[in-house]
Write a protein that holds these residues in place. Structure first.
Motif, short mmCIF file in Angstrom:
data_model
loop_
_atom_site.label_atom_id
_atom_site.label_comp_id
_atom_site.label_asym_id
_atom_site.label_seq_id
_atom_site.Cartn_x
_atom_site.Cartn_y
_atom_site.Cartn_z
N GLU A 84 -8.63 -11.89 -12.11
CA GLU A 84 -7.38 -11.44 -11.49
C GLU A 84 -6.83 -12.50 -10.55
OE1 GLU A 84 -8.20 -6.62 -11.58
OE2 GLU A 84 -9.08 -7.85 -10.00
N ILE A 85 -7.71 -13.14 -9.80
CA ILE A 85 -7.28 -14.24 -8.93
C ILE A 85 -6.71 -15.37 -9.76
CG2 ILE A 85 -8.17 -16.08 -7.42
CD1 ILE A 85 -9.93 -14.00 -6.07
N ALA A 86 -7.36 -15.69 -10.87
CA ALA A 86 -6.88 -16.77 -11.73
C ALA A 86 -5.50 -16.47 -12.29
CB ALA A 86 -7.88 -17.00 -12.87
N ARG A 87 -5.24 -15.20 -12.63
CA ARG A 87 -3.90 -14.82 -13.13
C ARG A 87 -2.82 -15.13 -12.10
NH1 ARG A 87 -3.06 -8.86 -14.64
NH2 ARG A 87 -1.11 -9.69 -15.49
N LEU A 88 -3.09 -14.81 -10.85
CA LEU A 88 -2.10 -15.04 -9.79
C LEU A 88 -1.93 -16.52 -9.49
CD1 LEU A 88 -3.19 -12.08 -7.52
CD2 LEU A 88 -1.00 -12.25 -8.71
N THR A 143 -5.47 4.75 -7.93
CA THR A 143 -5.73 3.31 -7.79
C THR A 143 -4.61 2.60 -7.07
OG1 THR A 143 -4.69 2.76 -9.91
CG2 THR A 143 -7.05 3.32 -9.93
N ASP A 144 -3.69 3.34 -6.48
CA ASP A 144 -2.54 2.77 -5.76
C ASP A 144 -1.71 1.87 -6.69
OD1 ASP A 144 -1.23 2.84 -3.21
OD2 ASP A 144 -1.79 0.75 -2.90
N ASP A 145 -1.64 2.27 -7.96
CA ASP A 145 -0.83 1.55 -8.96
C ASP A 145 -1.25 0.08 -9.06
OD1 ASP A 145 0.97 1.94 -10.97
OD2 ASP A 145 2.77 1.75 -9.73
N TRP A 146 -2.55 -0.15 -8.95
CA TRP A 146 -3.12 -1.50 -8.89
C TRP A 146 -2.71 -2.36 -10.08
CZ3 TRP A 146 -5.56 -5.08 -6.05
CH2 TRP A 146 -6.36 -6.03 -6.68
N ALA A 147 -2.96 -1.89 -11.29
CA ALA A 147 -2.71 -2.71 -12.47
C ALA A 147 -1.24 -3.05 -12.62
CB ALA A 147 -3.22 -1.98 -13.73
N ALA A 148 -0.37 -2.07 -12.36
CA ALA A 148 1.06 -2.31 -12.50
C ALA A 148 1.57 -3.28 -11.44
CB ALA A 148 1.82 -0.99 -12.40
N LYS A 149 1.01 -3.21 -10.25
CA LYS A 149 1.43 -4.14 -9.19
C LYS A 149 0.98 -5.56 -9.51
CE LYS A 149 1.48 -0.71 -5.47
NZ LYS A 149 0.76 -0.18 -4.31
N LEU A 150 -0.23 -5.70 -10.03
CA LEU A 150 -0.68 -7.04 -10.43
C LEU A 150 0.22 -7.60 -11.52
CD1 LEU A 150 -4.60 -6.98 -10.61
CD2 LEU A 150 -3.16 -8.29 -9.04
N GLY A 161 0.81 -1.20 0.00
CA GLY A 161 0.00 0.00 0.00
C GLY A 161 0.85 1.25 0.00
N TYR A 162 0.45 2.24 -0.82
CA TYR A 162 1.11 3.54 -0.96
C TYR A 162 2.43 3.47 -1.72
CZ TYR A 162 -2.20 4.22 2.87
OH TYR A 162 -3.32 4.21 3.66
N LEU A 163 2.83 2.30 -2.19
CA LEU A 163 4.07 2.17 -2.95
C LEU A 163 3.76 2.12 -4.45
CD1 LEU A 163 5.94 -0.66 -0.97
CD2 LEU A 163 6.19 1.82 -0.68
N SER A 164 4.69 2.60 -5.27
CA SER A 164 4.58 2.38 -6.70
C SER A 164 5.01 0.95 -7.00
CB SER A 164 5.49 3.35 -7.45
OG SER A 164 6.86 3.04 -7.19
N ALA A 165 4.68 0.47 -8.19
CA ALA A 165 5.11 -0.87 -8.58
C ALA A 165 6.63 -0.97 -8.59
CB ALA A 165 4.54 -1.23 -9.95
N THR A 166 7.30 0.11 -8.98
CA THR A 166 8.77 0.11 -9.00
C THR A 166 9.33 -0.03 -7.59
OG1 THR A 166 8.79 1.51 -10.98
CG2 THR A 166 10.80 1.44 -9.66
N GLY A 199 4.79 -13.15 1.46
CA GLY A 199 3.69 -12.66 0.65
C GLY A 199 3.71 -11.15 0.50
N VAL A 200 2.84 -10.65 -0.36
CA VAL A 200 2.67 -9.22 -0.61
C VAL A 200 1.19 -8.89 -0.47
CG1 VAL A 200 2.73 -7.42 -2.39
CG2 VAL A 200 4.68 -8.97 -2.10
N ASN A 201 0.89 -7.77 0.16
CA ASN A 201 -0.50 -7.34 0.34
C ASN A 201 -0.79 -6.14 -0.55
OD1 ASN A 201 -2.33 -5.18 2.04
ND2 ASN A 201 -3.16 -7.24 2.11
N LEU A 202 -1.92 -6.19 -1.26
CA LEU A 202 -2.35 -5.09 -2.11
C LEU A 202 -3.65 -4.48 -1.60
CD1 LEU A 202 -1.87 -6.61 -5.70
CD2 LEU A 202 -0.22 -5.34 -4.33
N PHE A 203 -3.78 -3.17 -1.81
CA PHE A 203 -5.04 -2.47 -1.56
C PHE A 203 -5.89 -2.56 -2.83
CE2 PHE A 203 -3.20 0.86 1.65
CZ PHE A 203 -3.11 -0.12 2.61
N VAL A 204 -7.11 -3.06 -2.71
CA VAL A 204 -8.02 -3.08 -3.85
C VAL A 204 -8.62 -1.69 -4.01
CG1 VAL A 204 -10.10 -4.13 -4.81
CG2 VAL A 204 -8.54 -5.51 -3.42
N PRO A 205 -8.47 -1.06 -5.17
CA PRO A 205 -8.94 0.33 -5.32
C PRO A 205 -10.46 0.42 -5.38
CG PRO A 205 -8.12 -0.50 -7.42
CD PRO A 205 -7.81 -1.56 -6.39
N GLY A 206 -10.95 1.55 -4.93
CA GLY A 206 -12.39 1.82 -5.00
C GLY A 206 -12.65 3.01 -5.89
#
Length: 348
Positions: A127-131, A98-105, A40-45, A63-70
């Motif tokens: 998205e779950i299936a991709r992971l 979006t907290d860089d959601w797509a790039a993090k995924l 959370g709050y980080l860029s994908a980089t 593991g890594v935790n992501l914030f799901v954007p609203g």
């Protein structure tokens, strides 16, 4: 399942905004638990760099935790609140992202980790299936049976049951003012409801700081316990000095939207008392708006104007290296379970 291979049933909660570090995540993993690195709050980089640093700290799974954007909140919904804050505090740009959601995924698909957990919602089934296709387990944090049903339907591997006692943000999929009139479920109540409704592994989190607390969660059916506040005083944690010092005081906690526009539990202070009543549902807009005043308070060493996220049992958090804390908690858990088993239950 990663959870079945842990030496100790302890998961490090992801604590975004500073406390979560590669060193803390690695230390918990090395001690036999599962460390979750907050993205959370980080860029994908920046996240990529932290994943690399964590891999350098441990060869064990983490593991890594992501914030799901609203969705974005209309500016009119929080204009009055910004005006209220601006009378006495510096106010930043109340932006939405979006907290860089797509790039993090994309990063986690290209560079997989053992577990990807989610807060503030549930990713889509696709998205779950991709992971899962790249070998990552998906853990979804839920606060109610209704949210758990959504997570299970979309293919989540593990449910993280967050009770009302937890420090930091409530993980609710949607933060609604109407929900404030309803008591949020405690971790023990939620855990019982979820284990009765699904055969998915459930990780309990919220107000668990001791081995006895872990034992209680395990006895109630949890596969493991996720602890956050318990690790805030570890030297490996990036906890701000103002926050670190405040944890030792017997200060009550409360839920507020005043700092971020989303309900979160922290140590009660003047800012929360003065502004919680008028704080709107507007995340992450209010998070960005209050960033300058929080930074100013940290620099000045002022605990009254900064978010001091903590669970209800924060006074029990010890000041120990993370690995030692994991080992201590594991020993305490065994002792507590043995003591419980030794108590005679009379026949009815």
């Amino acid at each position: 399942m990663i959870i079945d291979d842990l030496t100790v049933p302890i998961v490090l909660a992801p604590m975004a905004g500073g406390p979560s570090t590669p060193e803390l995540t690695g230390a918990v993993a090395e001690a036999g638990g599962l460390g979750l690195l907050a993205a959370g709050y980080l860029s994908a980089t920046d996240l990529a760099a932290r994943i690399a640093a964590t891999r350098a700290a441990t060869g064990r799974p983490f593991g890594v935790n992501l914030f799901v954007p609203g969705p974005a909140t209309p500016a009119a919904d929080f204009a009055d609140y910004l005006a209220e804050l601006a009378r006495d505090h510096p106010v930043g740009d109340a932006k939405h992202d979006t907290d860089d959601w797509a790039a993090k995924l994309d990063l986690l698909v290209a560079d997989p980790v053992a577990v990807v957990s989610f807060t503030f919602g549930c990713p889509t089934a696709e998205e779950i299936a991709r992971l899962r296709a790249v070998g990552s387990e998906t853990w979804v944090t839920v606060t109610s049976p209704a949210e758990a049903r959504i997570a299970v339907e979309r293919g989540a591997d593990v449910l993280v049951a967050q009770g009302a006692e937890a420090g930091g943000h409530r993980a609710t999929f949607v933060d609604r003012p109407a929900d404030d009139a309803t008591d949020p479920l405690s971790v023990l109540a939620l855990l019982q409801l979820l284990t009765a409704a699904t055969d998915k592994p459930v990780v309990a989190t919220g107000g668990i700081t001791t081995g006895a607390g872990i034992a209680a969660a395990l006895a109630a059916g949890a596969a493991a316990a996720q602890l956050g506040t318990a690790f805030l005083r570890c030297p490996e944690a990036g906890t701000n000095p103002v926050h670190r010092a405040a944890l030792t005081a017997d200060t009550p906690t409360m839920l507020t939207r005043a700092f971020t526009g989303r309900r979160a539990r922290g140590l009660r202070n003047r800012f929360m008392v003065e502004h919680s009543a008028n704080a709107p549902v507007a995340y992450p807009e209010i998070h960005y708006a209050t960033a300058p005043l929080r930074a100013e308070a940290r620099t000045a060493g002022n605990p009254e104007n900064v978010n001091l996220w903590a669970g209800q049992t924060h006074t029990l958090a010890p000041e120990l290296p993370a690995g030692e804390l994991v080992r201590t908690l594991a020993a305490e858990t065994k002792t507590a379970l043995k003591a419980a088993l030794s108590r005679r239950i009379q026949d009815c």
